[in-house]
Design a protein around this motif. Structure first.
Motif, PDB file in Angstrom:
ATOM      1  N   THR A  35     -27.679 -18.320 -21.218  1.00  0.00           N
ATOM      2  CA  THR A  35     -27.859 -17.687 -22.523  1.00  0.00           C
ATOM      3  C   THR A  35     -28.929 -18.403 -23.329  1.00  0.00           C
ATOM      4  O   THR A  35     -29.821 -17.764 -23.901  1.00  0.00           O
ATOM      5  N   HIS A  48     -26.222 -24.323 -13.312  1.00  0.00           N
ATOM      6  CA  HIS A  48     -24.754 -24.398 -13.349  1.00  0.00           C
ATOM      7  C   HIS A  48     -24.059 -23.196 -12.695  1.00  0.00           C
ATOM      8  O   HIS A  48     -22.845 -23.108 -12.718  1.00  0.00           O
ATOM      9  N   LYS A  49     -24.837 -22.298 -12.084  1.00  0.00           N
ATOM     10  CA  LYS A  49     -24.207 -21.296 -11.221  1.00  0.00           C
ATOM     11  C   LYS A  49     -24.467 -21.734  -9.769  1.00  0.00           C
ATOM     12  O   LYS A  49     -23.893 -22.695  -9.319  1.00  0.00           O
ATOM     13  N   ASP A  58     -34.978 -12.496 -15.268  1.00  0.00           N
ATOM     14  CA  ASP A  58     -33.711 -13.187 -15.440  1.00  0.00           C
ATOM     15  C   ASP A  58     -33.124 -13.443 -14.056  1.00  0.00           C
ATOM     16  O   ASP A  58     -32.512 -12.569 -13.443  1.00  0.00           O
ATOM     17  N   ASP A  62     -30.094 -20.506 -13.336  1.00  0.00           N
ATOM     18  CA  ASP A  62     -28.979 -21.355 -13.774  1.00  0.00           C
ATOM     19  C   ASP A  62     -28.584 -22.396 -12.730  1.00  0.00           C
ATOM     20  O   ASP A  62     -27.996 -22.069 -11.698  1.00  0.00           O
ATOM     21  N   PHE A 119     -26.372  -8.934 -13.647  1.00  0.00           N
ATOM     22  CA  PHE A 119     -24.974  -9.361 -13.611  1.00  0.00           C
ATOM     23  C   PHE A 119     -24.013  -8.230 -13.222  1.00  0.00           C
ATOM     24  O   PHE A 119     -23.155  -8.431 -12.339  1.00  0.00           O
ATOM     25  N   GLY A 123     -27.607 -23.500 -20.684  1.00  0.00           N
ATOM     26  CA  GLY A 123     -27.053 -22.423 -19.871  1.00  0.00           C
ATOM     27  C   GLY A 123     -27.969 -21.218 -19.886  1.00  0.00           C
ATOM     28  O   GLY A 123     -29.005 -21.215 -20.569  1.00  0.00           O
TER      29      GLY A 123
HETATM   30  C1  LIG Z   1     -24.617 -15.707 -16.149  1.00  0.00           C
HETATM   31  C2  LIG Z   1     -25.804 -14.918 -16.473  1.00  0.00           C
HETATM   32  C3  LIG Z   1     -26.470 -15.074 -17.697  1.00  0.00           C
HETATM   33  C4  LIG Z   1     -25.943 -15.953 -18.818  1.00  0.00           C
HETATM   34  O1  LIG Z   1     -25.697 -17.227 -18.404  1.00  0.00           O
HETATM   35  P1  LIG Z   1     -24.679 -18.234 -19.124  1.00  0.00           P
HETATM   36  O2  LIG Z   1     -24.909 -19.455 -18.341  1.00  0.00           O
HETATM   37  O3  LIG Z   1     -23.301 -17.673 -18.980  1.00  0.00           O
HETATM   38  O4  LIG Z   1     -25.074 -18.380 -20.538  1.00  0.00           O
HETATM   39  C5  LIG Z   1     -27.622 -14.353 -17.886  1.00  0.00           C
HETATM   40  N1  LIG Z   1     -28.077 -13.507 -16.955  1.00  0.00           N
HETATM   41  C6  LIG Z   1     -27.452 -13.308 -15.778  1.00  0.00           C
HETATM   42  C7  LIG Z   1     -28.018 -12.357 -14.784  1.00  0.00           C
HETATM   43  C8  LIG Z   1     -26.291 -14.003 -15.507  1.00  0.00           C
HETATM   44  O5  LIG Z   1     -25.640 -13.795 -14.353  1.00  0.00           O
END
Ligand SMILES: *Cc1c(COP(=O)(O)O)cnc(C)c1O
Length: 500
Positions: free
Chosen positions: A161, A298-299, A262, A296, A237, A159
């Motif tokens: 993190t 998974h997003k 990120d 990600d 975020f 993930g």
């Molecule tokens: C969701 C997110 C994370 C962390 O991701 P997880 O998959 O919840 O561990 C880190 N940085 C940003 C900008 C995010 O939106």
């Protein structure tokens, strides 16, 4: 007397640092301790997720005899059914990014086929490494890898993190400086703090500008000889705005420091937004100073939960991520990421997602999300009393200069919306996904929001549902140590098995 209110009133009159000290000192006196404990219990009783349903199938011991398959599946079906509408109806911020039936079936089938796969045993499952390296390669190409130049390489992680923790470990080990520091904008994800805590790196959080983007000059001033990495988000975020990655990565490059973008949230959105003609500031490997990125799957990659991609400019950098043990009685051991054994099935599902979406699928999904987001943003901006923070695309944060925004959030919770509360400044955000592109969802959100603001303005009975009242207190309470303690106790509560 309400201890929280009392101490809040008292502590508000003293500077935050002093408040923290007063709270910490007083908290050690047994009588005060008991009061604080009782108060924590009282506050936590109001939190919704600790008030669980009466569950007839509670187990605290492995059943003596095996249960029927149908009993087990029925119990799980019950649980899944009860919460299905929580996420499928588009009333959550983020959380489920695709959620379409056909797509979910594909992910499940991919998982099922590879359910035993573990990339740790490459001799048994060579397919696991094939699938992982292809997910990495596809993400790299999407994020501006120029294959004629430095190779962009990486790994799949569990993930966002883990991707961020691994990137920070990589920079720490490459730099090898004493008391290493990372320079990040205040808007960077909490995962950077987690990495800092785990890895013994000092995080230097630099305040963002009035547009909620990273302040390049201030970050340049914060970078020193102990700085092992500078980071920025695309987008961040909290406010969904993209940091000036080009300027930040140039600054890092001039100093010979690594730079991490990120793109956990934006990695699988921005490339397609750019294709659609949106003006997207450069954020990826096309910038020479960007040396690593997280994105990600998974997003907005629409994979199952449990995968992300971490990418590096060059194999030499990636090597610092690996763990190897050469003197273990268990034999020669290597592990590229934090986990030992890893779920090859989730990599298969991520691989399937990328192939099933295709560039055109991602582009269409992005277009639909950006369209609904523009409508939501406009609707919020036109709601009297509300104000949108910064210049966001699809993660839209808003606050109010007239009413208590956390009470607005509580009233939205009462209407079935699950939004994110933000601090500094107090605000709320909604991350729009494919769930929100269904007809009527955006309209329902905006009309509920208008009603919530109107009710809050009118006062009336205080909203009593959701974490918002607690949240509002915790967001602004000056003694952060006390809030941290409350949070830890909240997690305790979540793990308690509810017996009938
Ligand atoms: C969701 C997110 C994370 C962390 O991701 P997880 O998959 O919840 O561990 C880190 N940085 C940003 C900008 C995010 O939106």
């Amino acid at each position: 007397m309400d201890l929280t209110k009392l101490s809040e009133q008292m502590l508000r009159r003293v500077p935050p640092r002093l408040a923290e000290a007063v709270y910490a000192r007083a908290g050690r006196l047994p009588r005060v301790r008991r009061l604080i404990d009782a108060e924590h219990d009282r506050i936590l009783e109001q939190a919704p997720s600790v008030q669980r349903w009466d569950d007839p199938n509670t187990y605290t011991q492995i059943p003596a005899e095996p249960l029927d398959r149908s009993t087990i599946i029925d119990a799980l079906t019950e649980l899944a059914k009860a919460e299905h509408d929580n996420w499928s109806t588009g009333r959550t911020s983020g959380a489920v990014y695709h959620g379409g039936d056909e797509h979910l079936e594909l992910l499940t089938e991919a998982y099922t086929l590879h359910s035993q796969s573990n990339p740790l045993h490459v001799d048994i499952w060579p397919s696991a490494v094939k699938l992982e390296s292809e997910v990495v390669a596809m993400a790299a190409t999407m994020l501006g890898a120029d294959h004629s130049n430095d190779e962009i390489v990486g790994t799949v992680t569990s993930g966002g993190t883990e991707s961020i923790i691994l990137a920070m470990k990589t920079y720490r080990d490459r730099a090898g400086v004493r008391r290493p520091e990372m320079v990040i904008p205040d808007s960077a994800h909490a995962a950077f703090d987690k990495a800092a805590q785990y890895l013994g790196i000092r995080p230097i959080r630099v305040p963002v500008g009035s547009d909620y983007r990273a302040d390049v000059d201030a970050m340049a001033r914060a970078a020193g000889r102990r700085t092992i990495v500078v980071a920025g988000s695309a987008p961040g975020f909290p406010h969904g705005v993209i940091d000036p990655i080009s300027e930040l990565s140039d600054m890092a490059r001039e100093r010979g420091i690594g730079f991490h973008t990120d793109a956990c949230l934006g990695g699988f959105v921005l490339p397609w937004a750019e294709r659609l003609g949106h003006t997207i500031p450069a954020f990826d490997f096309r910038l020479p100073g960007v040396t690593s990125m997280s994105a990600d799957t998974h997003k907005y990659g629409y994979a199952a939960k449990g995968t992300s991609v971490i990418l590096y400019r060059g194999r030499e950098l990636r090597r610092h991520q690996y763990f190897v043990a050469t003197d273990w009685p268990g034999g020669l051991y290597y592990s590229p990421t934090m986990a030992g054994s890893r779920p090859g099935a989730l990599v298969a599902a991520a691989w399937a997602s990328l192939l099933a979406m295709g560039e055109s699928g991602y582009t269409e999904a992005t277009q639909a999300i950006l369209e609904v987001a523009a409508a939501v943003r406009r609707g919020i901006a036109e709601t009297p009393g509300l104000r949108v923070l910064g210049d966001p695309l699809w993660v839209i944060a808003f606050t109010s200069d007239e009413v208590d925004i956390f009470e607005v959030m509580a009233r939205m919770t009462a209407r079935g919306w699950s939004l994110n509360g933000l601090h500094r400044p107090p605000a709320v955000h909604i991350a729009l996904t494919l769930r929100h592109t269904k007809p009527g969802v955006a309209e329902a959100f905006l009309s509920d929001l208008r009603a919530a603001v109107t009710e809050t303005r009118a006062g009336g009975h205080e909203a009593r549902t959701g974490a918002a009242p607690v949240y509002g207190m915790a967001a602004t309470f000056p003694a952060r140590g006390a809030v941290g303690e409350l949070l830890r106790r909240y997690v305790d509560r979540l793990y308690e098995v509810r017996r009938r």
